[in-house]
Design a protein around this motif. Structure first.
Motif: not given
Length: 332
Positions: A160-166, A217-224, A235-241, A243-247
């Motif tokens: 959950x603390x994966x660095x953004x550069x990684x 799209x994964x979070x919004x459910x718009x990936x057909x 359990x895959x860290x993504x950009x939205x996940x 960023x959300x955890x940091x807030x």
């Protein structure tokens, strides 16, 4: 209009050549059919693939004046390298559906999926060696980079603390490196070193933006054709996940508790997804996507004014506009 027709004709030729590359081979004495190629055809043909990589090869080629007929083999190879990676990814992720259909591993099992991917990859690289040794060597380097990025993603599961550069390293390696190769291959055929560097940089930034779009799209459910919240379930860290955890510390605790179990219920995933959206992480991810696209366009430099370059710019803008519309319609 003329360019659109030429691109459509080019992709039609590529599609035919892909089919020709996936015909049954010698499966051995007394063996009926070729299971590995049958499995490959199941994934590659008729499954709704976007053929983004062959299209990029043609547009990059147009930007440096390479005739379409000299680009077909590279376009085919780009799609088949991508397909081999999907076969392997679905095994790693235990994916059951891809493009709205059962995955190869769901239908034939992991062994067939892995070996089918290996067969596609090896035969594709052999074809490239016959085409141009420089192009084949660069493709080998990309396959190596994609592989390292794939294992980095696996090792990041549950972190959950994966660095953004990684996170960016993973996205660039898994997606951007092959996008960049589409341009590098076309530039190598044109014997244009400056274009090779610029196109590779453009493709890498574009690929990162492409991955961020998938995360959104994964979070919004718009990936057909793909179940919603796949990243949460795997359990895959993504950009939205991230960023959300940091807030939101409360959301972090909820996700930590959810990831402590082997599976997440649909209701729990929906709750977590709503929590991620509530932090504004989707909008922040969109900002990062647009930053990557602007960096990509900057790398094109003088090639952005060519016919193919203008189409590359337009394609990048459409990616931004499309995902922005989805965000605006889903995040009120």
């Amino acid at each position: 209009m003329e360019l659109a027709r030429e691109l459509s004709d080019f992709l039609g030729v590529v599609e035919q050549r892909i089919g020709g590359a996936l015909v049954d081979g010698d499966a051995g004495p007394g063996v009926k059919g070729d299971t590995l190629m049958e499995a490959a055809r199941h994934l590659v043909l008729g499954g709704g693939g976007k053929r983004a990589r062959p299209m990029l090869v043609r547009l990059f080629g147009d930007a440096v004046g390479v005739p379409g007929e000299k680009l077909v083999e590279c376009a085919v190879s780009a799609e088949l390298i991508h397909s081999a990676s999907l076969l392997h990814d679905d095994v790693v992720d235990a994916g059951m559906f891809r493009r709205g259909r059962p995955t190869v591993n769901a239908r034939w099992g992991n062994i067939v999926a892995v070996m089918s991917g290996d067969l596609i990859l090896s035969t594709t690289l052999l074809r490239l060696v016959q085409l141009d040794a420089r192009v084949a060597e660069s493709a080998l380097a990309v396959v190596s980079e994609m592989t390292r990025a794939a294992i980095a993603e696996v090792e990041a599961r549950g972190v959950m603390d994966l660095p953004m550069p990684q996170l960016r390293y993973i996205a660039e390696g898994k997606t951007g490196s092959l996008f960049g190769w589409c341009g590098r291959a076309a530039a190598l055929i044109a014997n244009n070193p400056e274009a090779a560097q610029r196109f590779d940089g453009f493709g890498r930034h574009l690929g990162v933006a492409f991955q961020i779009a998938d995360d959104i799209r994964d979070i919004l459910g718009t990936d057909v054709g793909k179940p919603q919240y796949a990243d949460l379930h795997s359990r895959t860290p993504s950009m939205p996940i991230l960023l959300a955890l940091a807030k939101d510390e409360a959301l972090r605790r909820k996700l930590r508790d959810a990831w402590a179990f082997s599976s997440i219920s649909t209701e729990r995933a929906q709750e977590l997804g709503a929590g991620i959206i509530a932090t504004g992480a989707v909008d922040m991810s969109l900002d990062r996507l647009n930053s990557e696209l602007e960096a990509a366009l900057d790398r094109l430099g003088p090639f952005s004014s060519s016919a193919g370059g203008q189409e590359l710019v337009s394609w990048a803008r459409k990616l931004s506009a499309g995902i922005t519309e989805q965000v605006r319609s889903k995040v009120a």
